[in-house]
Design a protein around this motif. Structure first.
Motif, short mmCIF file in Angstrom:
data_model
loop_
_atom_site.label_atom_id
_atom_site.label_comp_id
_atom_site.label_asym_id
_atom_site.label_seq_id
_atom_site.Cartn_x
_atom_site.Cartn_y
_atom_site.Cartn_z
N ASP A 292 0.81 -1.22 0.00
CA ASP A 292 0.00 0.00 0.00
C ASP A 292 0.84 1.28 0.00
OD1 ASP A 292 -2.63 -1.28 0.20
OD2 ASP A 292 -1.96 -1.89 2.19
N SER A 293 2.15 1.17 0.18
CA SER A 293 3.00 2.35 0.29
C SER A 293 3.86 2.54 -0.95
CB SER A 293 3.91 2.24 1.52
OG SER A 293 3.15 2.16 2.70
N SER A 294 4.11 3.78 -1.29
CA SER A 294 4.95 4.07 -2.45
C SER A 294 6.40 3.77 -2.13
CB SER A 294 4.80 5.54 -2.86
OG SER A 294 5.23 6.40 -1.81
N VAL A 295 7.20 3.60 -3.17
CA VAL A 295 8.58 3.18 -3.00
C VAL A 295 9.42 4.23 -2.29
CG1 VAL A 295 9.27 4.08 -5.27
CG2 VAL A 295 10.59 2.22 -4.23
N ASP A 296 9.08 5.51 -2.46
CA ASP A 296 9.90 6.56 -1.89
C ASP A 296 9.28 7.18 -0.63
OD1 ASP A 296 7.84 7.60 -3.35
OD2 ASP A 296 9.09 8.82 -4.67
N VAL A 306 9.83 -2.46 -0.92
CA VAL A 306 10.00 -2.95 -2.29
C VAL A 306 11.33 -2.45 -2.88
CG1 VAL A 306 8.79 -1.02 -3.41
CG2 VAL A 306 8.79 -3.28 -4.49
N LEU A 307 11.85 -1.35 -2.35
CA LEU A 307 13.13 -0.84 -2.84
C LEU A 307 14.24 -1.86 -2.64
CD1 LEU A 307 14.92 1.41 -3.98
CD2 LEU A 307 15.13 2.31 -1.65
N GLU A 308 14.21 -2.56 -1.51
CA GLU A 308 15.22 -3.59 -1.26
C GLU A 308 15.17 -4.67 -2.33
OE1 GLU A 308 18.15 -5.16 1.67
OE2 GLU A 308 17.24 -3.23 1.27
N LEU A 309 13.95 -5.02 -2.77
CA LEU A 309 13.81 -6.02 -3.83
C LEU A 309 14.33 -5.47 -5.15
CD1 LEU A 309 10.28 -7.53 -3.08
CD2 LEU A 309 12.53 -8.42 -2.45
N GLU A 319 17.05 4.25 -10.41
CA GLU A 319 16.44 3.54 -11.54
C GLU A 319 15.16 2.82 -11.13
OE1 GLU A 319 20.51 2.35 -14.07
OE2 GLU A 319 19.62 0.95 -12.62
N PHE A 320 15.23 2.12 -9.99
CA PHE A 320 14.06 1.36 -9.57
C PHE A 320 12.94 2.28 -9.12
CE2 PHE A 320 11.51 -0.96 -6.42
CZ PHE A 320 11.03 -1.96 -7.26
N THR A 321 13.27 3.36 -8.44
CA THR A 321 12.24 4.30 -8.00
C THR A 321 11.46 4.83 -9.19
OG1 THR A 321 13.53 4.93 -6.04
CG2 THR A 321 11.82 6.46 -6.77
N ASP A 322 12.16 5.21 -10.25
CA ASP A 322 11.48 5.71 -11.45
C ASP A 322 10.60 4.63 -12.07
OD1 ASP A 322 12.73 8.14 -11.12
OD2 ASP A 322 14.33 7.74 -12.58
N ASN A 325 7.43 3.85 -9.85
CA ASN A 325 6.43 4.92 -9.92
C ASN A 325 5.66 4.88 -11.24
OD1 ASN A 325 6.89 5.98 -7.35
ND2 ASN A 325 8.53 7.32 -8.07
N ASP A 326 6.27 4.33 -12.27
CA ASP A 326 5.61 4.22 -13.57
C ASP A 326 4.61 3.05 -13.61
OD1 ASP A 326 6.85 6.40 -14.69
OD2 ASP A 326 8.46 5.23 -15.63
#
Length: 378
Positions: A292-296, A306-309, A319-322, A325-326
């Motif tokens: 339910d939470s955004s990556v940043d 999810v950033l860790e993944l 790169e992953f954050t962009d 978010n897409d």
């Protein structure tokens, strides 16, 4: 006569006193238990945290810039196998985001490498779970006879799966260049089956598929990790969680996995199973992912998120954050009105236990992550 009469009346008297003493003792025990219950989940979580701290050597560790952020392993439970291959299992009840992980993996640097190296990774999920012939899947085999399939051969399944893991591990070792590819290349064990929907591995969620064996159709990490250790490969898991009411909406309204009352009970039970499994294998936890939470967001990064993944799969943080978010399309945040519309009043006492089980899984996962990733949790 008088003596006999006196004895006959004294026996029931002594019996009554014994009964009263037992009742009093039970009342005392109940009072003590009630005192602990009033403390809520904090007591339980404190006990779990203490157990984890006793088993976890909190080493000073400096995580590498990318790839798997390696922490000190518990040598009693798991050898650190010298290989860049990481076999990853996603743990979560159905409706929590396995399909999103599949979408992420299919765009990842790890997948690109596996395909370019000719790694037969796509056959792994079916080796673990084969719904159409459940006796042929390591994790689906226990339900085989109940589903009308042939009896499974457990030792044969173990050997076959271990051989496949070793084969894939060997190919990755021969091709992975740390200076070029980073610390690790991830091979998904779940959530990535390319087979026919409803026929092959599915997402390997808790539970997996609708069937007469539904309440027992969940992955067993103990069996899986025994095979990983036999193959001498590095197997890990990440836990994904989501708002319980959103899960019920997804699995009973948007999709009819089960009748809502039965689904609430089934998923609460699955959460208890998941919690036990992640406590049993704390050193193998990679991340706790809040769907339910955004990556940043701050909450999205608790427990690795999810950033860790994304970093594990081969992206840099930016790169992953962009990318995330897409591709991530968050649902509207739940409010009380929405929750009341999803779960009718007569089922709310049972939903309360589901919510509580979900909260405890999250707390336990984050406690384990903080214990095993102290540098990252600081």
């Amino acid at each position: 006569t008088h003596t006999v009469g006196a004895q006959s009346t004294s026996r029931p008297t002594r019996t009554r006193r014994w009964v009263y003493q037992v009742i009093a003792l039970c009342a005392l025990c109940f009072a003590l238990v009630a005192g602990y219950v009033r403390e809520g989940s904090d007591v339980t979580n404190a006990i779990v945290s203490e157990a984890i701290s006793e088993r976890v050597p909190l080493a000073e560790s400096q995580p590498p810039a990318d790839g798997l952020r390696v922490v000190q392993e518990s040598q009693e439970r798991m050898n650190h196998y010298d290989s860049p291959a990481v076999f990853l299992f996603v743990v979560g009840v159905e409706g929590t985001g396995h399909h999103l992980f599949n979408k992420i993996f299919n765009q990842s640097p790890s997948r690109d490498r596996l395909r370019s190296w000719g790694v037969p990774y796509s056959v792994l999920p079916k080796a673990l779970w084969y719904q159409e012939k459940s006796n042929k899947g390591l994790l689906s085999a226990p339900c085989a006879k109940l589903l009308g399939h042939k009896a499974p051969n457990g030792p044969e399944l173990v050997e076959r799966t271990a051989a496949l893991l070793r084969e894939i591990d060997g190919i990755i070792k021969a091709n992975h260049i740390p200076e070029k590819h980073g610390k690790s290349t991830v091979v998904p064990l779940s959530s990535s089956s390319p087979g026919r929907p409803g026929k092959d591995a599915g997402m390997m969620s808790y539970p997996n598929f609708r069937s007469p064996c539904r309440t027992l159709s969940y992955p067993d990490l103990s069996v899986l990790y025994d095979v990983c250790d036999q193959a001498k490969v590095n197997c890990r898991h990440a836990l994904i969680h989501r708002d319980p009411h959103a899960v019920i909406r997804s699995t009973t309204i948007n999709r009819r996995h089960s009748e809502i009352g039965a689904q609430i009970k089934t998923l609460a039970t699955m959460l208890h199973v998941m919690r036990t499994q992640i406590i049993d294998y704390p050193e193998r936890l990679v991340s706790c992912w809040d769907y339910d939470s955004s990556v940043d967001s701050e909450n999205g990064r608790i427990g690795g998120g999810v950033l860790e993944l994304g970093i594990l799969l081969g992206w840099t943080e930016s790169e992953f954050t962009d990318l995330y978010n897409d591709i991530f399309n968050p649902s509207s945040p739940m409010n009380d009105t929405m929750r009341d519309e999803i779960v009718r009043e007569e089922l709310r006492p049972f939903m309360k236990t589901f919510v509580r089980a979900n909260d405890r899984v999250i707390d336990t996962c984050r406690d384990i992550y903080d214990a095993y990733h102290p540098a990252l949790a600081a």
